[in-house]
Design a protein around this motif. Structure first.
Motif, PDB file in Angstrom:
ATOM      1  N   ASN A   1       8.556  -7.421   4.085  1.00 11.38           N
ATOM      2  CA  ASN A   1       7.338  -7.923   4.693  1.00 11.38           C
ATOM      3  C   ASN A   1       6.228  -7.964   3.651  1.00 11.38           C
ATOM      4  O   ASN A   1       5.965  -6.967   2.967  1.00 11.38           O
ATOM      5  N   VAL A   2       5.578  -9.108   3.518  1.00 14.80           N
ATOM      6  CA  VAL A   2       4.601  -9.310   2.442  1.00 14.80           C
ATOM      7  C   VAL A   2       3.398  -8.393   2.608  1.00 14.80           C
ATOM      8  O   VAL A   2       2.979  -7.711   1.668  1.00 14.80           O
ATOM      9  N   LEU A   3       2.814  -8.331   3.792  1.00 14.61           N
ATOM     10  CA  LEU A   3       1.608  -7.528   3.995  1.00 14.61           C
ATOM     11  C   LEU A   3       1.891  -6.036   3.880  1.00 14.61           C
ATOM     12  O   LEU A   3       1.112  -5.291   3.280  1.00 14.61           O
ATOM     13  N   ASP A   4       2.999  -5.587   4.435  1.00 15.79           N
ATOM     14  CA  ASP A   4       3.343  -4.167   4.323  1.00 15.79           C
ATOM     15  C   ASP A   4       3.597  -3.777   2.871  1.00 15.79           C
ATOM     16  O   ASP A   4       3.154  -2.718   2.410  1.00 15.79           O
ATOM     17  N   GLY A   5       4.307  -4.650   2.141  1.00 15.83           N
ATOM     18  CA  GLY A   5       4.576  -4.353   0.735  1.00 15.83           C
ATOM     19  C   GLY A   5       3.315  -4.374  -0.108  1.00 15.83           C
ATOM     20  O   GLY A   5       3.146  -3.547  -1.015  1.00 15.83           O
ATOM     21  N   TRP A   6       2.404  -5.311   0.183  1.00 15.42           N
ATOM     22  CA  TRP A   6       1.140  -5.393  -0.563  1.00 15.42           C
ATOM     23  C   TRP A   6       0.332  -4.109  -0.399  1.00 15.42           C
ATOM     24  O   TRP A   6      -0.207  -3.564  -1.360  1.00 15.42           O
ATOM     25  N   LEU A   7       0.240  -3.617   0.838  1.00 18.27           N
ATOM     26  CA  LEU A   7      -0.548  -2.408   1.092  1.00 18.27           C
ATOM     27  C   LEU A   7       0.135  -1.166   0.538  1.00 18.27           C
ATOM     28  O   LEU A   7      -0.531  -0.276  -0.021  1.00 18.27           O
ATOM     29  N   LYS A   8       1.447  -1.093   0.641  1.00 13.08           N
ATOM     30  CA  LYS A   8       2.164   0.094   0.177  1.00 13.08           C
ATOM     31  C   LYS A   8       2.027   0.275  -1.317  1.00 13.08           C
ATOM     32  O   LYS A   8       1.898   1.404  -1.821  1.00 13.08           O
ATOM     33  N   ARG A   9       2.057  -0.823  -2.082  1.00 12.08           N
ATOM     34  CA  ARG A   9       1.943  -0.712  -3.535  1.00 12.08           C
ATOM     35  C   ARG A   9       0.560  -0.243  -3.969  1.00 12.08           C
ATOM     36  O   ARG A   9       0.397   0.214  -5.114  1.00 12.08           O
ATOM     37  N   ARG A  10      -0.434  -0.326  -3.094  1.00  6.70           N
ATOM     38  CA  ARG A  10      -1.795   0.068  -3.471  1.00  6.70           C
ATOM     39  C   ARG A  10      -2.214   1.401  -2.886  1.00  6.70           C
ATOM     40  O   ARG A  10      -2.887   2.179  -3.553  1.00  6.70           O
TER      41      ARG A  10
END
Length: 219
Positions: free
Chosen positions: A72-81
């Motif tokens: 999931n793009v949004l979940d992955g974006w937030l998790k990496r930050r």
């Protein structure tokens, strides 16, 4: 630059592309200055995503669920930050994580949501194109033989020979053709103590002895 066409809605530059997103993604309420949310909440009625106190929208369900390679793009974006350190962390530096939401992330998230909106909009056309490709006739072996593509000639089966050391690298012909020039070493080689010349040692009292001689010779 070849795809830039302002008339067709493709202006140049990432900033211009972002401003042409319809609907425009807005940062409706700021994330708390001391917040570091590790997950988001999606409001399907208001078409919003919430990061702590922060609110972004509009976000459709397709944008929220958009995946790439099962991620999931949004979940992955937030998790990496804001998420915990990766299991692949190799040093203590990898374990240093932000302690609060960074203002730059808010702008980055608007870009991500704008891109997701465009991708969702293009999905029906992409599905139609894929169906057309799958329904098109296949190129048979007989057709490839008729066009002399098959069988593969022996010249195409052999790998290209390795370039000789005397051959110039492609694109460097002018450089290779220059006359070599003398190169001075960065530092001279130091000679070993055994090879260093031996200089006569001067006594500390030499000056005093010469002064006394001058006094004796003076009348």
């Amino acid at each position: 630059m070849r795809l830039v066409d302002p008339v067709a809605g493709r202006p140049g530059g990432p900033q211009e592309v972002w401003t042409t997103a319809q609907p425009a993604i807005t940062y409706r309420r700021q994330v708390g200055r001391d917040e570091l949310p590790e997950s988001l909440v999606y409001d399907s009625d208001r078409l919003e995503i919430h990061f702590g106190q922060g609110v972004f929208g509009p976000v459709t369900q397709q944008m929220r669920d958009y995946q790439v390679s099962g991620q999931n793009v949004l979940d992955g974006w937030l998790k990496r930050r804001t998420g915990p350190p990766s299991r692949r962390a190799l040093s203590e530096l990898d374990r240093i994580r932000p302690e609060r939401w960074l203002p730059a992330w808010s702008e980055e998230l608007q870009y991500v949501l704008s891109v997701l909106w465009h991708l969702v909009e293009l999905q029906p056309a992409q599905n139609e194109l894929l169906d057309r490709v799958l329904m098109s006739p296949l190129v048979s072996v007989a057709e490839l033989q008729r066009r002399n593509v098959l069988p593969v000639p022996d010249t195409a089966r052999r790998s290209a020979p390795a370039p000789l050391q005397t051959d110039p690298i492609p694109g460097t012909e002018e450089i290779e053709g220059r006359e070599p020039h003398a190169v001075r070493p960065l530092s001279a080689e130091r000679s070993s103590p055994a090879d260093a010349p031996t200089l006569p040692r001067r006594s500390r009292n030499t000056g005093a002895a010469q002064s006394s001689r001058r006094k004796r010779q003076d009348p």
